[in-house]
Design a protein around this motif. Structure first.
Motif, PDB file in Angstrom:
ATOM      1  N   ALA A 126       0.829  -1.205   0.000  1.00 16.84           N
ATOM      2  CA  ALA A 126       0.000   0.000   0.000  1.00 16.84           C
ATOM      3  C   ALA A 126       0.863   1.255   0.000  1.00 16.84           C
ATOM      4  CB  ALA A 126      -0.938  -0.006   1.213  1.00 16.84           C
ATOM      5  N   VAL A 127       1.950   1.238   0.759  1.00 17.70           N
ATOM      6  CA  VAL A 127       2.878   2.366   0.768  1.00 17.70           C
ATOM      7  C   VAL A 127       3.545   2.503  -0.603  1.00 17.70           C
ATOM      8  CG1 VAL A 127       5.039   3.247   1.736  1.00 17.70           C
ATOM      9  CG2 VAL A 127       3.295   2.275   3.249  1.00 17.70           C
ATOM     10  N   ALA A 128       3.869   1.358  -1.219  1.00 20.63           N
ATOM     11  CA  ALA A 128       4.491   1.387  -2.549  1.00 20.63           C
ATOM     12  C   ALA A 128       3.570   2.039  -3.570  1.00 20.63           C
ATOM     13  CB  ALA A 128       4.849  -0.029  -2.988  1.00 20.63           C
ATOM     14  N   GLY A 135       2.723   6.719  -7.150  1.00 22.73           N
ATOM     15  CA  GLY A 135       1.734   7.659  -7.642  1.00 22.73           C
ATOM     16  C   GLY A 135       0.392   7.042  -7.973  1.00 22.73           C
ATOM     17  N   ARG A 136       0.181   5.771  -7.579  1.00 22.03           N
ATOM     18  CA  ARG A 136      -1.109   5.112  -7.819  1.00 22.03           C
ATOM     19  C   ARG A 136      -2.134   5.464  -6.747  1.00 22.03           C
ATOM     20  NH1 ARG A 136       2.442   0.807  -8.408  1.00 22.03           N
ATOM     21  NH2 ARG A 136       1.601  -0.191  -6.526  1.00 22.03           N
ATOM     22  N   ALA A 137      -1.673   6.019  -5.638  1.00 21.31           N
ATOM     23  CA  ALA A 137      -2.563   6.426  -4.550  1.00 21.31           C
ATOM     24  C   ALA A 137      -2.077   7.742  -3.976  1.00 21.31           C
ATOM     25  CB  ALA A 137      -2.607   5.357  -3.455  1.00 21.31           C
ATOM     26  N   ASP A 138      -3.016   8.530  -3.466  1.00 17.24           N
ATOM     27  CA  ASP A 138      -2.666   9.820  -2.863  1.00 17.24           C
ATOM     28  C   ASP A 138      -2.200   9.678  -1.423  1.00 17.24           C
ATOM     29  OD1 ASP A 138      -3.585  11.546  -5.103  1.00 17.24           O
ATOM     30  OD2 ASP A 138      -5.537  10.690  -4.601  1.00 17.24           O
ATOM     31  N   ALA A 139      -2.613   8.602  -0.767  1.00 16.81           N
ATOM     32  CA  ALA A 139      -2.282   8.424   0.645  1.00 16.81           C
ATOM     33  C   ALA A 139      -2.404   6.960   1.024  1.00 16.81           C
ATOM     34  CB  ALA A 139      -3.196   9.270   1.525  1.00 16.81           C
ATOM     35  N   ASN A 140      -1.813   6.622   2.140  1.00 20.14           N
ATOM     36  CA  ASN A 140      -1.941   5.297   2.752  1.00 20.14           C
ATOM     37  C   ASN A 140      -2.397   5.499   4.191  1.00 20.14           C
ATOM     38  OD1 ASN A 140       0.351   3.520   4.659  1.00 20.14           O
ATOM     39  ND2 ASN A 140      -1.315   2.441   3.661  1.00 20.14           N
ATOM     40  N   LEU A 141      -3.340   4.672   4.649  1.00 20.08           N
ATOM     41  CA  LEU A 141      -3.782   4.725   6.043  1.00 20.08           C
ATOM     42  C   LEU A 141      -3.349   3.464   6.757  1.00 20.08           C
ATOM     43  CD1 LEU A 141      -5.400   6.265   8.218  1.00 20.08           C
ATOM     44  CD2 LEU A 141      -7.391   4.901   7.560  1.00 20.08           C
ATOM     45  N   ALA A 142      -2.727   3.652   7.936  1.00 14.28           N
ATOM     46  CA  ALA A 142      -2.266   2.524   8.744  1.00 14.28           C
ATOM     47  C   ALA A 142      -2.228   2.960  10.197  1.00 14.28           C
ATOM     48  CB  ALA A 142      -0.879   2.067   8.279  1.00 14.28           C
ATOM     49  N   GLY A 143      -1.767   2.073  11.067  1.00 16.82           N
ATOM     50  CA  GLY A 143      -1.554   2.464  12.448  1.00 16.82           C
ATOM     51  C   GLY A 143      -0.519   3.578  12.511  1.00 16.82           C
ATOM     52  N   ALA A 154       4.493   6.034  10.874  1.00 12.37           N
ATOM     53  CA  ALA A 154       5.683   6.794  11.238  1.00 12.37           C
ATOM     54  C   ALA A 154       6.954   6.053  10.845  1.00 12.37           C
ATOM     55  CB  ALA A 154       5.683   7.090  12.732  1.00 12.37           C
ATOM     56  N   TRP A 155       6.960   4.747  11.053  1.00  9.30           N
ATOM     57  CA  TRP A 155       8.114   3.930  10.684  1.00  9.30           C
ATOM     58  C   TRP A 155       8.342   3.977   9.176  1.00  9.30           C
ATOM     59  CZ3 TRP A 155      12.336   1.761  12.404  1.00  9.30           C
ATOM     60  CH2 TRP A 155      12.913   0.674  11.731  1.00  9.30           C
ATOM     61  N   ALA A 156       7.276   3.872   8.388  1.00  7.64           N
ATOM     62  CA  ALA A 156       7.400   3.931   6.935  1.00  7.64           C
ATOM     63  C   ALA A 156       7.984   5.270   6.498  1.00  7.64           C
ATOM     64  CB  ALA A 156       6.042   3.695   6.283  1.00  7.64           C
ATOM     65  N   ALA A 157       7.482   6.356   7.084  1.00  7.05           N
ATOM     66  CA  ALA A 157       7.972   7.684   6.726  1.00  7.05           C
ATOM     67  C   ALA A 157       9.423   7.876   7.163  1.00  7.05           C
ATOM     68  CB  ALA A 157       7.085   8.749   7.356  1.00  7.05           C
TER      69      ALA A 157
END
Length: 281
Positions: free
Chosen positions: A167-169, A174-182, A187-190
């Motif tokens: 989902a982050v990928a 550019g296939r998604a505007d945002a990802n929602l997660a815990g 924060a870890w992904a960012a």
């Protein structure tokens, strides 16, 4: 996989003095070792992460060694009830159903949801700002359900993926505007990828706590006090910056001791007027 783990955080030498039956011996605890950044495998076969550091700091404060087992989350609560472990180091969301069967410490962190967006995206200050956006999410997760329940209201397009990494990928591609997660996973992904950043955070009103058996109020209270110590001495803030890249805001659960023992308003909570301290008798 059972390993004796030592804390890697230096410079924290405050020590809790206790005089109960829990004051000696080894802490036996467990978590899911595949829930990054709370616990994840290392190349040498051990585990590392926020909750690994957390439980080792608790051990340091209590003068006890920590025997930490990495296991599947589905087996943790049955093993706790069978007295295989003293408590669970895994982050467990505290709710009424779980509080009916387990004792919990006070919350050590809020269990909020958070969006991840491209680094050059505008600042989103509310859900309304995300209206009409395409949002990638881990299929079947609580975040997937949250988005789909509000899909008509906010007009966003929900794209579900097999893993949150996928989902982050989608955001990166550019296939998604945002990802929602815990919030901690976001924060870890960012933190790992400068091409994305943390965005709007959804307050759930729930917290993560450390779980005990119903018959171990003494142990729960002891670890609850240790958590308070780690909040007031700055250790929890240090862990947040280390693993999430986030400086906790004043008043948030991760840096704010709760009155009494446990989570206020839920079964197992004990009201008490003790003062948070790293010097306990």
């Amino acid at each position: 996989m059972k390993t004796l783990l030592k804390s890697g955080i230096a410079g924290l030498s405050l020590f809790i003095v206790v005089s109960s039956a829990h004051a000696e011996g080894t802490i036996k605890t467990a978590l899911d070792g595949t829930f990054a950044p709370h616990a994840m495998p290392t190349l040498d076969g051990k585990v590392e992460g926020f909750n690994v550091d957390l439980v080792n700091l608790i051990g340091e404060r209590l003068g006890k060694e920590v025997e930490l087992t990495s296991a599947q989350f589905s087996g943790l609560i049955p093993a706790l009830q069978a007295k295989t472990y003293d408590f669970l180091a895994a982050p467990v969301t505290v709710n009424a159903e779980r509080a009916a069967n387990l004792l919990f410490t006070e919350g050590f962190m809020d269990t909020n949801f958070a969006f991840v967006v491209p680094a050059d995206a505008p600042e989103y200050a509310s859900l309304d700002d995300l209206k009409g956006k395409t949002i990638a999410v881990n299929k079947g997760s609580a975040y997937d359900s949250y988005l789909r329940e509000r899909e008509a209201e906010f007009g966003w397009t929900v794209e579900s993926y097999g893993t949150n990494t996928d989902a982050v990928a989608a955001v990166l591609a550019g296939r998604a505007d945002a990802n929602l997660a815990g919030a901690t996973v976001a924060a870890w992904a960012a933190k790992q990828n400068p091409q994305i950043k943390l965005s709007y955070e959804i307050q759930t009103g729930l917290v993560w706590g450390l779980a005990f058996r119903k018959d171990d109020e003494e142990g729960r209270n002891l670890i609850d006090k240790a958590l308070e110590c780690l909040k007031v001495d700055g250790s929890m803030a240090m862990l947040s910056e280390k693993w999430f890249g986030v400086v906790p805001a004043a008043g948030t659960t991760i840096v704010t001791p709760s009155k009494g023992y446990g989570v206020p308003g839920l079964e197992g909570y004990v009201e008490d007027d003790h003062q948070p301290s790293c010097e306990l008798n």
